[in-house]
Structures are given as structure tokens and as C-alpha cells.
Scaffold this motif. Structure first.
Motif, mmCIF file in Angstrom:
data_model
loop_
_atom_site.group_PDB
_atom_site.id
_atom_site.type_symbol
_atom_site.label_atom_id
_atom_site.label_comp_id
_atom_site.label_asym_id
_atom_site.label_seq_id
_atom_site.Cartn_x
_atom_site.Cartn_y
_atom_site.Cartn_z
ATOM 1 N N ARG A 134 49.344 43.735 50.920
ATOM 2 C CA ARG A 134 49.946 44.728 49.911
ATOM 3 C C ARG A 134 51.115 44.475 48.861
ATOM 4 O O ARG A 134 52.252 44.094 49.656
ATOM 5 C CB ARG A 134 50.441 46.262 50.727
ATOM 6 C CG ARG A 134 49.731 47.018 51.110
ATOM 7 C CD ARG A 134 49.750 48.102 51.719
ATOM 8 N NE ARG A 134 48.819 48.389 53.640
ATOM 9 C CZ ARG A 134 49.806 49.565 54.146
ATOM 10 N NH1 ARG A 134 50.411 50.325 53.228
ATOM 11 N NH2 ARG A 134 48.711 50.034 55.001
ATOM 12 N N ASP A 172 49.033 52.927 61.621
ATOM 13 C CA ASP A 172 50.243 52.299 60.791
ATOM 14 C C ASP A 172 51.151 52.152 60.909
ATOM 15 O O ASP A 172 52.025 52.542 60.520
ATOM 16 C CB ASP A 172 49.230 52.984 59.406
ATOM 17 C CG ASP A 172 49.381 51.719 57.996
ATOM 18 O OD1 ASP A 172 50.401 50.578 57.972
ATOM 19 O OD2 ASP A 172 49.046 52.271 56.987
ATOM 20 N N HIS A 192 49.815 44.399 57.366
ATOM 21 C CA HIS A 192 48.888 44.838 56.734
ATOM 22 C C HIS A 192 49.212 46.631 57.925
ATOM 23 O O HIS A 192 50.106 46.205 58.310
ATOM 24 C CB HIS A 192 47.772 44.834 57.820
ATOM 25 C CG HIS A 192 47.756 43.390 56.864
ATOM 26 N ND1 HIS A 192 47.356 42.500 55.913
ATOM 27 C CD2 HIS A 192 47.301 41.480 58.185
ATOM 28 C CE1 HIS A 192 47.215 41.218 56.201
ATOM 29 N NE2 HIS A 192 47.489 40.784 57.237
ATOM 30 N N MET A 193 48.206 47.246 58.975
ATOM 31 C CA MET A 193 48.682 48.288 58.775
ATOM 32 C C MET A 193 48.539 47.822 60.402
ATOM 33 O O MET A 193 49.529 48.849 60.958
ATOM 34 C CB MET A 193 46.578 49.161 59.089
ATOM 35 C CG MET A 193 46.804 50.311 60.265
ATOM 36 S SD MET A 193 45.287 51.108 59.732
ATOM 37 C CE MET A 193 45.396 52.750 60.372
ATOM 38 N N TYR A 194 47.937 46.865 60.833
ATOM 39 C CA TYR A 194 48.316 46.199 62.838
ATOM 40 C C TYR A 194 49.283 44.965 62.905
ATOM 41 O O TYR A 194 49.064 45.203 63.681
ATOM 42 C CB TYR A 194 46.447 46.319 63.384
ATOM 43 C CG TYR A 194 45.463 47.517 62.995
ATOM 44 C CD1 TYR A 194 46.215 48.820 63.737
ATOM 45 C CD2 TYR A 194 43.953 47.682 62.284
ATOM 46 C CE1 TYR A 194 45.240 49.708 63.750
ATOM 47 C CE2 TYR A 194 43.720 49.208 62.443
ATOM 48 C CZ TYR A 194 44.141 49.662 62.881
ATOM 49 O OH TYR A 194 43.115 50.881 62.863
ATOM 50 N N TYR A 222 52.382 49.295 59.370
ATOM 51 C CA TYR A 222 53.103 49.033 57.895
ATOM 52 C C TYR A 222 54.186 50.204 57.866
ATOM 53 O O TYR A 222 55.315 49.845 57.045
ATOM 54 C CB TYR A 222 51.809 48.659 57.311
ATOM 55 C CG TYR A 222 52.614 47.985 56.168
ATOM 56 C CD1 TYR A 222 53.081 46.652 55.730
ATOM 57 C CD2 TYR A 222 52.835 49.117 55.271
ATOM 58 C CE1 TYR A 222 53.666 46.295 54.021
ATOM 59 C CE2 TYR A 222 53.437 48.342 53.673
ATOM 60 C CZ TYR A 222 53.999 46.668 53.606
ATOM 61 O OH TYR A 222 54.604 46.571 51.963
ATOM 62 N N ASN A 223 53.637 51.076 57.372
ATOM 63 C CA ASN A 223 54.192 52.780 56.925
ATOM 64 C C ASN A 223 54.843 52.978 57.966
ATOM 65 O O ASN A 223 56.015 53.620 57.554
ATOM 66 C CB ASN A 223 52.727 53.645 56.971
ATOM 67 C CG ASN A 223 52.539 53.355 56.044
ATOM 68 O OD1 ASN A 223 51.867 52.979 55.253
ATOM 69 N ND2 ASN A 223 50.382 54.535 56.347
ATOM 70 N N SER A 251 50.370 46.903 66.189
ATOM 71 C CA SER A 251 50.278 48.482 66.635
ATOM 72 C C SER A 251 48.728 48.784 67.561
ATOM 73 O O SER A 251 47.866 48.150 68.459
ATOM 74 C CB SER A 251 49.779 48.728 64.952
ATOM 75 O OG SER A 251 50.056 50.450 65.319
ATOM 76 N N LYS A 269 46.039 51.152 67.862
ATOM 77 C CA LYS A 269 44.175 51.670 67.058
ATOM 78 C C LYS A 269 44.915 52.895 65.765
ATOM 79 O O LYS A 269 45.232 53.711 66.889
ATOM 80 C CB LYS A 269 43.136 52.041 67.639
ATOM 81 C CG LYS A 269 41.706 52.132 66.764
ATOM 82 C CD LYS A 269 40.212 52.511 68.124
ATOM 83 C CE LYS A 269 39.146 53.127 67.145
ATOM 84 N NZ LYS A 269 38.102 53.535 67.719
ATOM 85 N N ASP A 270 43.979 53.241 64.556
ATOM 86 C CA ASP A 270 44.507 53.971 64.190
ATOM 87 C C ASP A 270 45.782 54.377 63.843
ATOM 88 O O ASP A 270 45.801 55.214 63.002
ATOM 89 C CB ASP A 270 43.839 55.539 64.607
ATOM 90 C CG ASP A 270 41.936 54.784 64.704
ATOM 91 O OD1 ASP A 270 41.614 54.189 63.564
ATOM 92 O OD2 ASP A 270 41.819 55.646 64.968
ATOM 93 N N GLU A 278 39.187 43.891 50.783
ATOM 94 C CA GLU A 278 39.237 43.556 51.935
ATOM 95 C C GLU A 278 39.037 42.089 52.485
ATOM 96 O O GLU A 278 39.303 41.999 53.737
ATOM 97 C CB GLU A 278 37.794 44.091 53.191
ATOM 98 C CG GLU A 278 38.411 45.902 53.072
ATOM 99 C CD GLU A 278 39.752 46.139 53.903
ATOM 100 O OE1 GLU A 278 40.820 45.304 53.980
ATOM 101 O OE2 GLU A 278 39.972 47.394 53.615
#
Length: 564
Positions: free
Chosen positions: A167, A395, A413-415, A397-398, A390, A392-393, A192
Motif C-alpha cells: 500500500r 487488519d 499487508h492486512m495479515y 496494518y490498520n 494477524s 483471519k479477518d 492483487e
């Protein structure tokens, strides 16, 4: 585990698809769940083609990147291919450098040292380029946030082309071209891609300008498939095409480096899962334990004999990695026990002498025990460095972004993410991260979930059904191996714990009096009381194949079992 049975798909759509494809209703339902509702969509899914790949010039700045590389080649400039030290980075560097060297000699590679330079573009790398007469750097799998580094290179008269998939921040680096499908102003149809995938789009654009076809690039797809598998990007759309054809290369005519890594594997056909667990850890071990250059040497070597020597060295590094992983995981678990951190919403641990190369793996291991967002810190120079993983589901990163006041640098990334911070900020960060996660995570996300696609009986598992399921491959995020539930299953009396530490469960299960299947549940030995008392139970599983002495048979891969 929470068992989440997906809602049944629309019965009219399922019936229509079953009729037009002449398949059973269960398989048609699995397709509808994946958004495949017509004959044409099914054809694209079951028969991916290289012609399905998008025009690379749809990516923002692709024309600028190609023009600058063509200018460099025409002027005889020295080009430095720069990439991160993980699998995505080293495969991307191997891909780009070997492609350019196929028709232009003035190309060298640079992988930063994980310990002395850290992640991404480094000042040391730019100084190396300046000292050795490089005027163009192509950065792969990194660079999207390297604003200060690119500015430093510009001062030295060195141009940058960035090929990244992370990102972007609010500002982009002042590079000649920034290829990143996650740019807000990029209208590329698929966002992706992994870093190696973005690099592949660049060589696709370059080769098109040279009058070559996509078929000329097929030999490079073993690298792209390896990166897709290792970086855990969705295996949908373009990634599915690249992974499918890349696996074909791995299984038929892989480059010497990959052939050397897999020649002792007894399986006839490797899957994406095999790439994740056999090829990727060995490539990663080079950068984790010693230096990512060893991986690039292996993946760009033409001689099988030399590649075998490199692979043998990397095998040794991977053995060292396993030992460190086991040792640090045990120390981290003891730390959690000592600090009595069992009831928190996060796991954050730190020890200054932990090996920086394995803290990401350790974070994943800790999630297996304490299922919650996890960070593992170690000392890196005068700072602390961490790997985040992380559940599952959620984030992560946030969550890190919400703690930015305490962080020097972060990305990911998210995970999965990485970060650095000053040592004095560690207790403040730890407290803030716990607060952020506690306030934003849904409690259900702290319980592992098995998502079940369909309830079936063992009688539904016919040879044709299994053949159709195999055509759903390659599996991965966005196209996971279907998980089924079958009720009233019994072990026939041969169930036992297996493995060196007896943590896995092996059963032979039957529903009713007909036939039965071997079943293996990794990490499920603790469920022996449920499975081996002669009482019926429900099983959640995917359908797998076991290869033994040249014979292939259906085997159930247990995800969970529960009492009636």
C-alpha cells in the motif's frame, strides 16, 4: 474452533449450472459460491489461459518504465536490479535480472542485508550503485514508501523504477516510474499481484515491444508461481493464471535452482501447498539466516551441478532456521506464561537476542497457541524491529497505523507487517496496540474458525467428484480448497497419535457400513478422546490425495472434529 457453515447457494443457479456443465449439484454449488454462474465463467475458471492476462500497459507508468529501460539499454547504462530478501523479492530480482541479461549484459543485482540495512531500499544500496557506475535502479517488492531514499538517489543522478505491490502512503517517491496496482490513480484491472507479479508485467511489456509473445515468457513463471504461493496473495484472476502455468513449469521443466530444491521430493506432481512448505522456506532461509544473495545465485544459475551445490548450502541454512524457530518459539511461550499475558487481546513479546530472520515465523507459531494479533520484537542496531502477524479477518496494518505515534517505520499487508521503533517507545507502543485491538476486534475473531462449504455424505465422494475438485486447483486465498462436513462418522479402531512429538491424528473413518477413508489431522492429536472411543462424531475436512509407493488414494485432511 467455530464451525461456520456457508449459506446454501441459490438453488436455481446451482441447478442451471449443474445442467449446462453436466456436473453434480455439490460441485455446481461450490462454483456458485465462488461467483461462477455461467458456462463461460466456468470455462475461464477450469481452463485458465495465458491470453487471459491483461495488457501490461494498462498499469500506470508502465510506458515510462519501458521507455527508461529502453533508453538505458540504447545508451549502454549499467542497470541495478534491487529487491527485498524474502521469497517475493529474491524471485522478482531473479526474474528481472535473468530476463534483462538474456539480451543485455550490463545488469547486476543487489539484495539488502537484513541485519545491516533492513527492509526495502537502503542508502547503502544507493551508495553501492553510485560507487559502481549504475545510473538506473529497478526496485522490486519494495520502494513504494522510499521517498527519502529515491530523493537521495536523484541527487546522485541515479534514476529509479519502482515495482511494488504494498500500500502506498500519502505521497509517492519521485521515481521515473512507480508501478503499483494499489496506487489510487492506477486503473489496472487486477490489484492483487505480488512484487514478482508486478515485475512480470514489466518484462511482459518489454518483451511485447521486442516483438515477442507471452509464450516466450513461460519459462519465467516458475519464479512467479513460487512468489504467489509464498506471499499468500489471492489466487484469483491474473494470479490464478500465473500460478497455474507456473506450477506446470515447476512440474515439467523448472529452472536448475528449483529443480535442485525439489529433486529429492517423491511426489510426482507438486501443488501450491508443496511450494509453500517445500520450496519457499528454503529460498527464505538464505535471507533469514545468511544473505538473500544466496537465493538469487541459486535461482539464476544455469548449471544443474552448480545449482545442486547452492541448494545443498541452502538446505543447511534451512536446518539452522528450523532450530532457531523452535528455540525462540519456546522462549516466547515461556515469556507469555511468566508475564501472565494469557487473557490479552494481543501477543507482544521481545527479547533482544532473538534472531531477526525468524521472528516472523515465530509470530505465526504463537498464533497457533494464542489465536490473536501477534508481534515479536528483537534488537536491531539501536532500534527494535518486529514482525506482525494477524488472525483471519483482522487488519493488523490498520492497527499499526493507529499506533503510528510510537513507530519509526512500518509497512506490509492486512495479515503480515514489519516495523521498527525506538526502544523507549516499546512499552507505550505495547499498551497502545493492546488498546487499539481491544477496541476494534470482534471477539469472535479471537476464536479460530473453520468455514465449511457444504455438508456431504461419504457416498458423494466419487472418482468423478474428486477429478472435478482437482480442477479447482491451484488453491489459495480467494480460492481455498473446499471444506466439507460429514455427520455420524466413526473411526474403525485404528486411530492413533503420530509424528515425532505425537501431535497429529491419524484415523480410518467410515460413515455407515460402506467403505471408508484414511484421514489425517495435523495438530489434532488432542481430539483423540473424541475420535477414538467408538462413538460417532462430525468431521470437517478437505479432500486430499495420498501418494505411497507410486499408488495414489483419496485421503481426508481433517480440519476439526466434534462430538455428536
Amino acid at each position: 474452533m467455530r464451525w461456520n457453515l456457508r449459506p446454501k447457494p441459490d438453488s436455481h443457479k446451482v441447478k442451471h449450472l449443474a445442467e449446462v456443465l453436466s456436473i453434480d449439484a455439490v460441485t455446481a454449488g461450490l462454483l456458485v459460491q465462488r461467483g461462477i454462474e455461467t458456462y463461460e465463467e466456468a470455462k475461464t475458471f477450469f481452463r485458465p489461459m495465458l491470453s487471459d492476462l491483461h495488457d501490461p500497459f494498462l498499469m500506470k507508468d508502465m510506458d515510462k518504465a519501458v521507455a527508461r529501460i529502453e533508453q538505458a539499454i540504447e545508451a549502454g547504462e549499467n542497470i541495478l536490479v534491487f529487491g527485498d530478501y524474502d521469497v517475493d523479492g529474491t524471485t522478482a530480482v531473479s526474474l528481472m535480472s535473468s530476463y534483462l541479461r538474456s539480451y543485455y549484459p550490463n545488469v547486476a543485482t543487489y539484495i539488502p542485508d537484513r541485519y545491516n540495512e533492513g527492509y526495502g531500499v537502503s542508502f547503502a544500496g544507493i551508495d553501492f550503485a553510485d560507487d559502481n557506475g549504475f545510473t538506473l535502479i529497478i526496485a522490486l517488492d519494495c520502494g513504494i514508501k522510499s521517498i527519502d531514499k529515491v530523493a537521495y538517489a536523484n541527487e546522485k543522478g541515479i534514476d529509479f523504477i519502482i515495482c511494488d505491490h504494498h500500500r502506498p502512503g500519502d505521497e509517492l517517491p519521485d521515481a521515473v516510474a512507480v508501478l503499483d496496482p494499489k496506487r489510487e490513480d492506477c486503473e489496472y484491472p487486477y490489484d492483487e499481484l505480488c512484487g514478482c507479479g508486478v515485475g512480470f508485467k514489466l518484462i511482459q511489456a518489454l518483451s511485447g515491444r521486442r516483438g515477442l509473445t507471452i509464450q516466450n515468457l513461460v519459462p519465467y513463471l516458475d519464479l512467479v508461481a513460487t512468489a504467489i504461493a509464498a506471499d499468500i496473495v489471492p489466487i484469483t484472476g491474473e494470479n490464478r493464471v500465473l500460478a497455474k502455468f507456473g506450477l506446470d513449469v515447476i512440474n515439467t521443466f523448472p529452472r536448475p535452482g528449483i529443480k535442485a530444491l525439489i529433486q529429492n521430493v517423491k511426489k510426482k506432481t507438486l501443488t501450491i501447498s508443496d511450494v509453500v512448505f517445500i520450496i519457499a522456506p528454503r529460498i527464505n532461509a538464505a535471507g533469514r539466516i545468511k544473505h538473500g544473495n544466496h537465493a538469487v545465485e541459486l535461482l539464476t544459475e544455469f548449471s544443474l551441478e552448480q545449482a545442486e551445490e547452492f541448494a545443498s548450502q541452502i538446505e543447511g541454512l534451512n536446518a539452522d532456521r528450523k532450530d532457531l524457530d523452535k528455540q525462540i518459539t519456546a522462549e516466547a511461550l515461556r515469556q507469555i506464561d511468566t508475564n501472565n499475558d494469557h487473557d490479552k487481546f494481543t501477543t507482544v513479546v521481545y527479547q533482544e537476542d532473538w534472531h531477526k530472520g525468524v521472528i516472523g515465523i515465530v509470530a505465526s507459531r504463537l498464533i497457533e497457541t494464542y489465536y490473536r494479533p501477534t508481534l515479536v520484537f528483537t534488537k536491531s542496531g539501536d532500534k527494535l524491529a518486529a514482525s506482525a502477524r494477524s488472525v483471519k479477518d483482522f487488519d493488523v496494518y490498520n492497527a499499526l497505523e493507529a499506533c503510528a505515534e510510537h513507530i519509526e517505520q512500518f509497512g506490509g499487508h492486512m495479515y503480515a507487517a514489519g516495523l521498527t521503533l525506538k526502544e523507549e517507545q516499546y512499552p507505550l507502543f505495547r499498551q497502545k496496540f493492546e488498546e487499539v485491538v481491544q477496541q476494534t476486534i470482534h471477539p469472535d475473531l479471537l476464536i479460530p474458525e473453520v468455514t465449511i462449504d457444504a455438508e456431504i455424505d461419504f457416498a458423494d465422494i466419487t472418482p468423478k467428484f474428486n477429478r472435478l475438485l482437482k480442477q479447482f486447483e491451484p488453491f489459495g486465498p480467494g480460492n481455498m480448497s473446499p471444506v466439507f462436513m460429514t455427520r455420524n462418522v466413526k473411526d474403525t479402531g485404528y486411530g492413533k497419535a503420530i509424528g515425532a512429538d505425537e501431535t497429529h491424528l491419524r484415523l480410518f473413518v467410515r460413515q455407515g457400513e460402506e467403505g471408508g477413508y484414511a484421514a489425517i489431522g495435523f495438530g489434532l492429536a488432542k481430539k483423540m478422546d473424541v475420535a477414538c472411543k467408538g462413538q460417532p462424531f462430525d468431521a470437517a475436512y478437505s479432500i486430499d490425495e495420498n501418494e505411497w509407493n507410486g499408488e495414489v488414494s483419496i485421503q481426508l485432511r481433517l480440519r476439526d472434529i466434534r462430538c455428536k
